[in-house]
Design a protein around this motif. Structure first.
Motif, PDB file in Angstrom:
ATOM      1  N   THR A 180       0.614  -1.092  -0.112  1.00 61.71           N
ATOM      2  CA  THR A 180       0.170  -0.174   0.058  1.00 61.71           C
ATOM      3  C   THR A 180       0.876   1.374  -0.084  1.00 61.71           C
ATOM      4  OG1 THR A 180       0.063  -0.010   2.538  1.00 61.71           O
ATOM      5  CG2 THR A 180      -1.679  -0.986   1.416  1.00 61.71           C
ATOM      6  N   ALA A 181       0.310   2.432  -0.337  1.00 68.30           N
ATOM      7  CA  ALA A 181       1.290   3.419  -0.655  1.00 68.30           C
ATOM      8  C   ALA A 181       1.238   4.483   0.766  1.00 68.30           C
ATOM      9  CB  ALA A 181       0.283   4.235  -1.526  1.00 68.30           C
ATOM     10  N   PRO A 182       2.619   5.329   0.762  1.00 71.58           N
ATOM     11  CA  PRO A 182       3.527   4.915  -0.197  1.00 71.58           C
ATOM     12  C   PRO A 182       4.231   3.669   0.172  1.00 71.58           C
ATOM     13  CG  PRO A 182       4.087   6.046   1.618  1.00 71.58           C
ATOM     14  CD  PRO A 182       2.447   5.263   2.427  1.00 71.58           C
ATOM     15  N   ARG A 183       4.891   3.264  -1.045  1.00 66.60           N
ATOM     16  CA  ARG A 183       5.902   2.085  -1.789  1.00 66.60           C
ATOM     17  C   ARG A 183       6.579   2.053  -1.686  1.00 66.60           C
ATOM     18  NH1 ARG A 183       1.483   2.663  -4.805  1.00 66.60           N
ATOM     19  NH2 ARG A 183      -0.477   1.006  -4.559  1.00 66.60           N
ATOM     20  N   ASN A 184       7.837   1.646  -1.128  1.00 62.87           N
ATOM     21  CA  ASN A 184       9.954   1.657  -1.229  1.00 62.87           C
ATOM     22  C   ASN A 184      10.548   0.244  -1.983  1.00 62.87           C
ATOM     23  OD1 ASN A 184      12.127   1.900  -1.303  1.00 62.87           O
ATOM     24  ND2 ASN A 184      12.440   2.538   1.009  1.00 62.87           N
ATOM     25  N   TRP A 185       9.699  -0.060  -2.840  1.00 63.20           N
ATOM     26  CA  TRP A 185      10.259  -1.150  -3.775  1.00 63.20           C
ATOM     27  C   TRP A 185      11.325  -1.497  -4.326  1.00 63.20           C
ATOM     28  CZ3 TRP A 185       6.680  -5.453  -5.718  1.00 63.20           C
ATOM     29  CH2 TRP A 185       5.427  -5.820  -5.019  1.00 63.20           C
ATOM     30  N   ARG A 186      12.347  -1.803  -3.900  1.00 55.55           N
ATOM     31  CA  ARG A 186      13.375  -1.387  -4.398  1.00 55.55           C
ATOM     32  C   ARG A 186      14.168  -3.292  -5.299  1.00 55.55           C
ATOM     33  NH1 ARG A 186      16.576   3.242  -3.258  1.00 55.55           N
ATOM     34  NH2 ARG A 186      15.407   3.986  -1.793  1.00 55.55           N
ATOM     35  N   ILE A 187      15.279  -3.500  -5.774  1.00 58.88           N
ATOM     36  CA  ILE A 187      15.257  -5.062  -6.461  1.00 58.88           C
ATOM     37  C   ILE A 187      16.456  -5.177  -5.703  1.00 58.88           C
ATOM     38  CG2 ILE A 187      16.356  -5.834  -8.759  1.00 58.88           C
ATOM     39  CD1 ILE A 187      15.866  -3.674 -10.189  1.00 58.88           C
ATOM     40  N   ALA A 188      16.060  -6.278  -5.367  1.00 56.86           N
ATOM     41  CA  ALA A 188      17.191  -7.087  -5.099  1.00 56.86           C
ATOM     42  C   ALA A 188      17.838  -8.029  -4.852  1.00 56.86           C
ATOM     43  CB  ALA A 188      16.459  -7.880  -3.276  1.00 56.86           C
ATOM     44  N   ILE A 189      17.299  -8.829  -6.461  1.00 55.21           N
ATOM     45  CA  ILE A 189      18.199  -9.649  -6.898  1.00 55.21           C
ATOM     46  C   ILE A 189      17.808  -9.537  -8.623  1.00 55.21           C
ATOM     47  CG2 ILE A 189      18.275 -12.507  -7.699  1.00 55.21           C
ATOM     48  CD1 ILE A 189      17.137 -12.769  -4.600  1.00 55.21           C
ATOM     49  N   VAL A 190      18.527  -9.269  -9.602  1.00 50.68           N
ATOM     50  CA  VAL A 190      18.351  -9.841 -11.063  1.00 50.68           C
ATOM     51  C   VAL A 190      18.982 -10.932 -11.519  1.00 50.68           C
ATOM     52  CG1 VAL A 190      19.006  -8.620 -13.447  1.00 50.68           C
ATOM     53  CG2 VAL A 190      18.665  -7.792 -11.324  1.00 50.68           C
ATOM     54  N   GLN A 191      18.058 -11.711 -12.230  1.00 46.41           N
ATOM     55  CA  GLN A 191      18.206 -13.112 -12.476  1.00 46.41           C
ATOM     56  C   GLN A 191      18.775 -13.089 -14.273  1.00 46.41           C
ATOM     57  OE1 GLN A 191      17.454 -16.420 -11.150  1.00 46.41           O
ATOM     58  NE2 GLN A 191      15.841 -15.251  -9.754  1.00 46.41           N
ATOM     59  N   PRO A 192      20.439 -14.048 -13.772  1.00 46.20           N
ATOM     60  CA  PRO A 192      21.329 -13.932 -15.012  1.00 46.20           C
ATOM     61  C   PRO A 192      20.014 -13.565 -16.114  1.00 46.20           C
ATOM     62  CG  PRO A 192      21.594 -15.283 -13.411  1.00 46.20           C
ATOM     63  CD  PRO A 192      20.428 -15.448 -12.501  1.00 46.20           C
ATOM     64  N   ASN A 193      20.635 -13.715 -17.446  1.00 45.77           N
ATOM     65  CA  ASN A 193      20.226 -13.577 -18.417  1.00 45.77           C
ATOM     66  C   ASN A 193      18.255 -13.176 -18.582  1.00 45.77           C
ATOM     67  OD1 ASN A 193      22.768 -14.861 -19.448  1.00 45.77           O
ATOM     68  ND2 ASN A 193      22.586 -16.766 -18.402  1.00 45.77           N
ATOM     69  N   SER A 194      18.147 -12.876 -17.886  1.00 43.64           N
ATOM     70  CA  SER A 194      16.415 -12.473 -17.679  1.00 43.64           C
ATOM     71  C   SER A 194      16.032 -10.969 -18.738  1.00 43.64           C
ATOM     72  CB  SER A 194      16.799 -12.321 -16.447  1.00 43.64           C
ATOM     73  OG  SER A 194      17.033 -10.927 -15.854  1.00 43.64           O
ATOM     74  N   PRO A 195      15.637 -10.438 -18.994  1.00 45.01           N
ATOM     75  CA  PRO A 195      15.112  -9.463 -18.930  1.00 45.01           C
ATOM     76  C   PRO A 195      15.495  -8.248 -18.489  1.00 45.01           C
ATOM     77  CG  PRO A 195      13.180 -10.983 -19.597  1.00 45.01           C
ATOM     78  CD  PRO A 195      14.037 -11.583 -18.652  1.00 45.01           C
ATOM     79  N   ALA A 196      15.232  -8.362 -16.974  1.00 50.31           N
ATOM     80  CA  ALA A 196      15.746  -7.059 -16.637  1.00 50.31           C
ATOM     81  C   ALA A 196      17.279  -6.716 -16.250  1.00 50.31           C
ATOM     82  CB  ALA A 196      15.581  -7.405 -14.583  1.00 50.31           C
ATOM     83  N   ALA A 197      17.700  -8.119 -16.638  1.00 46.48           N
ATOM     84  CA  ALA A 197      19.955  -8.210 -16.524  1.00 46.48           C
ATOM     85  C   ALA A 197      19.977  -7.372 -18.372  1.00 46.48           C
ATOM     86  CB  ALA A 197      20.262  -9.740 -16.746  1.00 46.48           C
ATOM     87  N   ALA A 198      19.333  -8.054 -19.413  1.00 46.29           N
ATOM     88  CA  ALA A 198      19.625  -7.170 -20.211  1.00 46.29           C
ATOM     89  C   ALA A 198      19.219  -5.789 -20.108  1.00 46.29           C
ATOM     90  CB  ALA A 198      18.654  -8.094 -21.025  1.00 46.29           C
ATOM     91  N   ALA A 199      18.081  -5.237 -19.379  1.00 41.84           N
ATOM     92  CA  ALA A 199      17.901  -4.596 -19.809  1.00 41.84           C
ATOM     93  C   ALA A 199      18.695  -3.338 -18.873  1.00 41.84           C
ATOM     94  CB  ALA A 199      16.437  -4.113 -19.820  1.00 41.84           C
ATOM     95  N   GLY A 200      19.448  -3.382 -18.002  1.00 40.66           N
ATOM     96  CA  GLY A 200      20.400  -3.131 -17.199  1.00 40.66           C
ATOM     97  C   GLY A 200      20.472  -2.672 -15.892  1.00 40.66           C
ATOM     98  N   LEU A 201      19.068  -3.720 -15.352  1.00 39.07           N
ATOM     99  CA  LEU A 201      18.604  -2.995 -13.759  1.00 39.07           C
ATOM    100  C   LEU A 201      19.928  -3.505 -13.239  1.00 39.07           C
ATOM    101  CD1 LEU A 201      14.870  -4.195 -14.498  1.00 39.07           C
ATOM    102  CD2 LEU A 201      15.206  -1.943 -14.083  1.00 39.07           C
TER     103      LEU A 201
END
Length: 517
Positions: A180-201
């Protein structure tokens, strides 16, 4: 997608996520039924009416042989499952499905005698809500619910998660403060060879918008639907844009969803210290794929001369218990072989189960069956923990302590799940209901409120996992060197406990494919 770790639920992640986003609280009154009005007719010499006791609702009948209605479905499936086996469904009714659940719970649930008798089939219009009510309402010593691990998956979802180690999405695990707002979401893990990894997250990126919609503060229902659609893509090939804040800068990241293979073992390395070579690995999921990856990791650590180990399970919510046993053996070595790793304790209607030993060979999930396991042969290990360290991960800690391996915990208190399931499939839904408590070789299994850390430390998302400067790993190395706990790292500290919302299972552990922890 899976359910956030707060709180466990029997509904799908997307349903909880959507309703929680807009802060809708639904109060439903289930139960009731007939009963007297509480009045009676006076009789002679007794001018005061005597109320007739209200007997309450009539409990549902319980089938002694609940299997007689198994696979009798209101909407039978047709075709075959993921392994090509025809579905066993036959035409039945919703009540048949509920009768199956009630009989199964009464026979196998660890606390079957604590299920409220006021729960009646007639008050429910679907099996998910009915099943959610079939559990104890008792609490632990700390006041939290005694049973926090009562949930379901669609059988197709469960098969994909437990057997294929796959998820549709971007390959991101989020650390969250709230839905619920206000939300604080941060990336903890980026899976290798995933769209997130390819996009540079990157680990530590803070989510601020999804497809242009304010993620932090939005409460409007239509905007929430947009957020859900972009953050939880239902299919591969969907195009969305995630906006993140990184080091004070705003970055728009175009994303295309895909079927992502989850890599459970990451960042395997040996760290040279003045007192020896310390192995490190991040282990995030006791799934089938992890068996071969753990074998490869321990082979590498052994070949590099590691004489100690930091096992990072801060994000590991559980999985296959046989994997946990194999992992514990790879830590302890032959001194633990065939000793009790975890012994299930059932209710008084169920025959005692055989203990799971420390397995010295691969079961055959992803490695060749009976392959001898590599091992470090340690009498001490440090485990990085958090409230998301749960189930099979806690069994590793408890099992090693049961054979006198010293286990230091650095991080936060674990989730507290010494319990397990035998999941059952019925009519396209897989049900998970606690059926036993696991105990170690010393008979200990009373950690329903979690294992407290030896040394408290915060998750530090300003550094990559495995970086010796990362707060929890740095604290572990410091504690190992001088037995002193440094001041807790505070990377992205929040006044609200951060927890995971990740694309994987509601974490459990399985004996080996059907018994679960």
């Amino acid at each position: 997608m899976s359910t956030p770790k707060f709180p466990p639920t029997s509904t799908a992640f997307s349903r909880l996520f959507a309703s929680a986003f807009v802060a809708l609280l639904t109060l439903s009154a289930c139960g009731g039924g007939g009963g007297s009005s509480g009045t009676s007719t006076p009789v002679a010499n007794n001018p005061t009416p005597t109320p007739t006791p209200d007997p309450g609702p009539t409990p549902d009948p319980i089938l002694a042989d609940y299997t007689s209605v198994q696979n009798l479905c209101a909407k039978p499936r047709t075709g075959v499952d993921a392994e090509g086996v025809p579905f066993p469904d036959r035409q039945g009714t919703l009540q048949d499905e509920m009768k199956f659940l009630r009989g199964w719970i009464d026979k196998t649930y660890l606390w079957y005698n604590e299920v409220p008798t006021t729960v009646r089939m007639a008050d429910y219009t679907n099996t998910l809500d009915y099943f959610a009510a079939l559990k104890t309402n008792a609490t632990t010593a700390s006041g939290q619910p005694k049973d926090r691990f009562h949930f379901t998956y669609t059988t197709a979802e469960w098969d994909a998660i437990s057997n294929q180690s796959q998820d549709t999405g971007y390959g991101v695990t989020w650390s969250v403060n709230s839905v619920t707002a206000p939300r604080n979401w941060r990336i903890a893990i980026v899976q290798p060879n995933s769209p997130a990894a390819a996009a540079g997250l990157q680990r530590g990126d803070m989510l601020t918008a999804v497809d242009g919609v304010d993620f932090v503060n939005s409460t409007d229902a239509a905007q929430v639907d947009q957020l859900n659609a972009g953050l939880l893509p239902a299919n591969a090939g969907e195009n969305h844009t995630l906006t993140v804040q990184r080091n004070g800068a705003t970055v728009n990241v175009p994303m295309t969803s895909a079927v992502v293979s989850i890599v459970p073992v990451k960042s395997v390395k040996v760290i040279d210290t003045p007192t020896g070579k310390v192995g490190y690995l991040s282990f995030e999921d006791h799934n089938a794929a992890s068996e071969q990856q753990l074998i490869d990791a321990f082979t590498s650590l052994k070949n590099q001369g590691a004489t100690d180990l930091v096992l990072d399970m801060r994000y590991n919510g559980g999985g296959l218990l046989y994997i946990a046993s194999e992992l514990a053996y790879m830590v302890a070595g032959p001194s633990a072989a065939n000793k009790t790793f975890d012994r299930p304790v059932y209710n008084d209607k169920t025959a005692p189960g055989a203990a799971v030993p420390f397995l010295s060979t691969a079961y055959g999930f992803s490695a060749a069956a009976n392959t001898p396991l590599p091992y470090l042969g340690l009498n001490h290990v440090t485990v990085l923990t958090s409230p998301d360290t749960c189930s099979a991960s806690e069994a590793v800690i408890n099992g090693l302590r049961g054979v006198d391996v010293k286990v230091d915990l650095v991080g936060g208190t674990t989730c507290g799940k010494p319990y397990g399931f035998t999941p059952v499939d019925n009519c396209g839904t897989t049900y998970f209901s606690i059926q036993f408590k696991g105990v170690n070789a010393k008979g200990y299994g009373d950690y329903a409120d979690g294992f407290a850390p030896t040394c408290a430390a915060s998750d530090d998302m300003t550094h990559a996992l495995g970086d010796p400067a990362e707060g929890m790993l740095a604290a572990a190395l410091s504690y190992r060197a001088n037995n002193t706990c440094p001041a807790a790292a505070t990377g992205f500290a929040s006044s609200v406990q951060m927890r995971l919302a990740k694309p994987a299972a509601k974490k459990i552990a399985i004996y080996p494919k059907t018994w679960a922890r």
